[in-house]
Scaffold this active site. Sequence first.
Site, PDB file in Angstrom:
ATOM      1  N   GLY A 125       0.811  -1.209   0.000  1.00 24.55           N
ATOM      2  CA  GLY A 125       0.000   0.000   0.000  1.00 24.55           C
ATOM      3  C   GLY A 125       0.842   1.256   0.000  1.00 24.55           C
ATOM      4  O   GLY A 125       2.057   1.211  -0.183  1.00 24.55           O
ATOM      5  N   ASP A 162      12.744  -8.487  12.792  1.00 19.03           N
ATOM      6  CA  ASP A 162      13.077  -7.886  11.488  1.00 19.03           C
ATOM      7  C   ASP A 162      13.550  -6.438  11.635  1.00 19.03           C
ATOM      8  O   ASP A 162      13.130  -5.561  10.893  1.00 19.03           O
ATOM      9  CB  ASP A 162      11.863  -7.963  10.561  1.00 19.03           C
ATOM     10  CG  ASP A 162      12.236  -7.694   9.100  1.00 19.03           C
ATOM     11  OD1 ASP A 162      13.430  -7.853   8.747  1.00 19.03           O
ATOM     12  OD2 ASP A 162      11.349  -7.317   8.318  1.00 19.03           O
TER      13      ASP A 162
HETATM   14  N1  ATP Z   1       4.585   6.893   9.990  1.00 13.21           N
HETATM   15  C1  ATP Z   1       5.284   7.313   8.955  1.00 13.21           C
HETATM   16  N2  ATP Z   1       5.783   8.554   8.925  1.00 13.21           N
HETATM   17  C2  ATP Z   1       6.520   8.980   7.872  1.00 13.21           C
HETATM   18  N3  ATP Z   1       6.792   8.226   6.788  1.00 13.21           N
HETATM   19  C3  ATP Z   1       6.306   6.973   6.756  1.00 13.21           C
HETATM   20  C4  ATP Z   1       5.530   6.450   7.824  1.00 13.21           C
HETATM   21  N4  ATP Z   1       5.195   5.179   7.533  1.00 13.21           N
HETATM   22  C5  ATP Z   1       5.738   4.930   6.340  1.00 13.21           C
HETATM   23  N5  ATP Z   1       6.399   5.994   5.854  1.00 13.21           N
HETATM   24  C6  ATP Z   1       7.112   6.074   4.579  1.00 13.21           C
HETATM   25  O1  ATP Z   1       6.391   5.324   3.626  1.00 13.21           O
HETATM   26  C7  ATP Z   1       7.204   4.272   3.116  1.00 13.21           C
HETATM   27  C8  ATP Z   1       6.354   3.058   2.880  1.00 13.21           C
HETATM   28  O2  ATP Z   1       5.932   2.564   4.129  1.00 13.21           O
HETATM   29  P1  ATP Z   1       5.311   1.117   4.282  1.00 13.21           P
HETATM   30  O3  ATP Z   1       5.221   0.809   5.730  1.00 13.21           O
HETATM   31  O4  ATP Z   1       4.081   0.985   3.474  1.00 13.21           O
HETATM   32  O5  ATP Z   1       6.355   0.262   3.507  1.00 13.21           O
HETATM   33  P2  ATP Z   1       7.455  -0.710   3.939  1.00 13.21           P
HETATM   34  O6  ATP Z   1       8.290  -0.110   5.034  1.00 13.21           O
HETATM   35  O7  ATP Z   1       8.144  -1.156   2.711  1.00 13.21           O
HETATM   36  O8  ATP Z   1       6.603  -1.837   4.597  1.00 13.21           O
HETATM   37  P3  ATP Z   1       6.040  -3.143   3.978  1.00 13.21           P
HETATM   38  O9  ATP Z   1       7.263  -4.023   3.858  1.00 13.21           O
HETATM   39  O10 ATP Z   1       5.076  -3.569   5.031  1.00 13.21           O
HETATM   40  O11 ATP Z   1       5.393  -2.821   2.680  1.00 13.21           O
HETATM   41  C9  ATP Z   1       8.288   4.064   4.146  1.00 13.21           C
HETATM   42  O12 ATP Z   1       9.420   3.537   3.545  1.00 13.21           O
HETATM   43  C10 ATP Z   1       8.493   5.461   4.704  1.00 13.21           C
HETATM   44  O13 ATP Z   1       9.388   6.172   3.874  1.00 13.21           O
END
Ligand code: ATP
Length: 370
Positions: free
Chosen positions: A122, A233
Site C-alpha cells: 500500500g 526484522d
Molecule cells: N509513519 C510514517 N511517517 C513517515 N513516513 C512513513 C511512515 N510510515 C511509512 N512511511 C514512509 O512510507 C514508506 C512506505 O511505508 P510502508 O510501511 O508501506 O512500507 P514498507 O516499510 O516497505 O513496509 P512493507 O514491507 O510492510 O510494505 C516508508 O518507507 C516510509 O518512507
Amino acid sequence: MESEWFKPKHWLRCLDLESLDLMGFPLVIGLRKSLEVSTLLTSLCSWKSELDLNEGEEAGKIQRETLAVGAPSISSPERRPILSLLVANQVKMISQSEGNSKRKWSIQDFEIGKPLGKGKFGRVYLAREVKSKYMVALKIIFKEQVEKYRIQHQLRREMEIQASLRHPNILRLHGWFHDSQRIFLILEYANGGELYNQLRKHGHFTEEQAATYIASLTTALAYCHQKHVIHRDIKPENLLLDHEGRLKIADFGWSVQSRSKRHTMCGTLDYLAPEMVENKAHDYAVDNWTLGILCYEFLYGAPPFESESQSDTFKRIMKVDLSFPSTPNVSTDAKNLISRLLVKDSSKRLSLEKIMEHPWIVKNANPSKK
Ligand SMILES: Nc1ncnc2c1ncn2[C@@H]1O[C@H](COP(=O)(O)OP(=O)(O)OP(=O)(O)O)[C@@H](O)[C@H]1O
C-alpha cells in the site's frame, strides 16, 4: 463477500495521542469527491455488527479525500497550527476518545496530504485529522492485495501488536478503520523519514549517533521483550526518525508475541541470526544479534556478512565470519560490543541490560536524543 479475517470485534480501537508533531506541516488538500456508495454501504452493513460503524453516515454522502498531486501547497496561518492550539486540540481529542471509547474513524475525518512512501502492500500519506489538526501518517492497504498474498494473519498480528505498544522509540499505531476495499492505519507521523536514507546519505554514522540509536533500540526492544514480543526484522529500512531525530521502530510485520520458542524463518537475510538461518527454534536473542549487525552497519555503512550471493551470506553468518575494516576508524569499545552481540550461541550474547551498561554506550549515547 467480505472475508472473515478482518472482523476485529475484540480489537483495540485506540486513539490516545501522546506525542505532538509540532511542525505544522502544510498540506496539499485534494478535491473532495463524492463516491457512488451503494456497493460500499452493502459491504459496510455486512461488517456493521462487528465494527459498530458510524451511525451518522448518510447513504450516498460518504466522501473521500483524493490526492491532488502537484497542487500548490497551502501554507496559510490556519494551516500552520500553533503549539497552544495543538495542545488544546489534543486534550479535546483525548477526552473525546476517553469519553467515547468507541470513537469511529472514517476517511472523512482526515485531510490527505503529500505521499510519504510506497510499501509492498500500500501507500502512506501525510494526513491531518480535521477537528484537532493533528498530523498523522495514513497507511492505505488494499484488501485485494492482502488476500492475494495471504497476509491476513500477519497483518492482523502486526496491527494488534503495534497498537498495544507504548514506547517513545516505537511508532504508535493510533487506530484503524476500513472501507469495502481498503484498510487505513492511523500512524504516528515520523517527519524525519527512514533512517536508511540518512545512512546512505552519510555513508556511516559517528560513534555518538550510532550509540544513541543502539541505546534507543535497546530500550525499545527491552520493552517489547518484557511484553513477550520478538521483533525479528529490525533493519534500517524499518526504522524511522521523528522531527527531533528520535528513532522509531516502525514495522512489526514479522514480530510475534510468544512465550515459547519460535520456528518460522523470517526477517531479512543480512540481519538473520544463525539459529534462524539454520531454521532452528529461536527466541528473544535473535533481536540481540540484530543489534550487533545494526551497530556494525551504522559504523561501517554495510552489514558485516554482506556478500555477492545469498548462499555466501548464509555461510558467513553460520561461521560468524566477522572482520573489521581499517576504515572508517572505529573505537575498540564499539568493536567489543559488536563482537559480544554477534555470538553464535544465543545464550552467550550480551543481554539488553548489559548493552546499556557497556562502556561504549555509556560513553557515547546521548540521553537527550534517545
Ligand atoms: N509513519 C510514517 N511517517 C513517515 N513516513 C512513513 C511512515 N510510515 C511509512 N512511511 C514512509 O512510507 C514508506 C512506505 O511505508 P510502508 O510501511 O508501506 O512500507 P514498507 O516499510 O516497505 O513496509 P512493507 O514491507 O510492510 O510494505 C516508508 O518507507 C516510509 O518512507
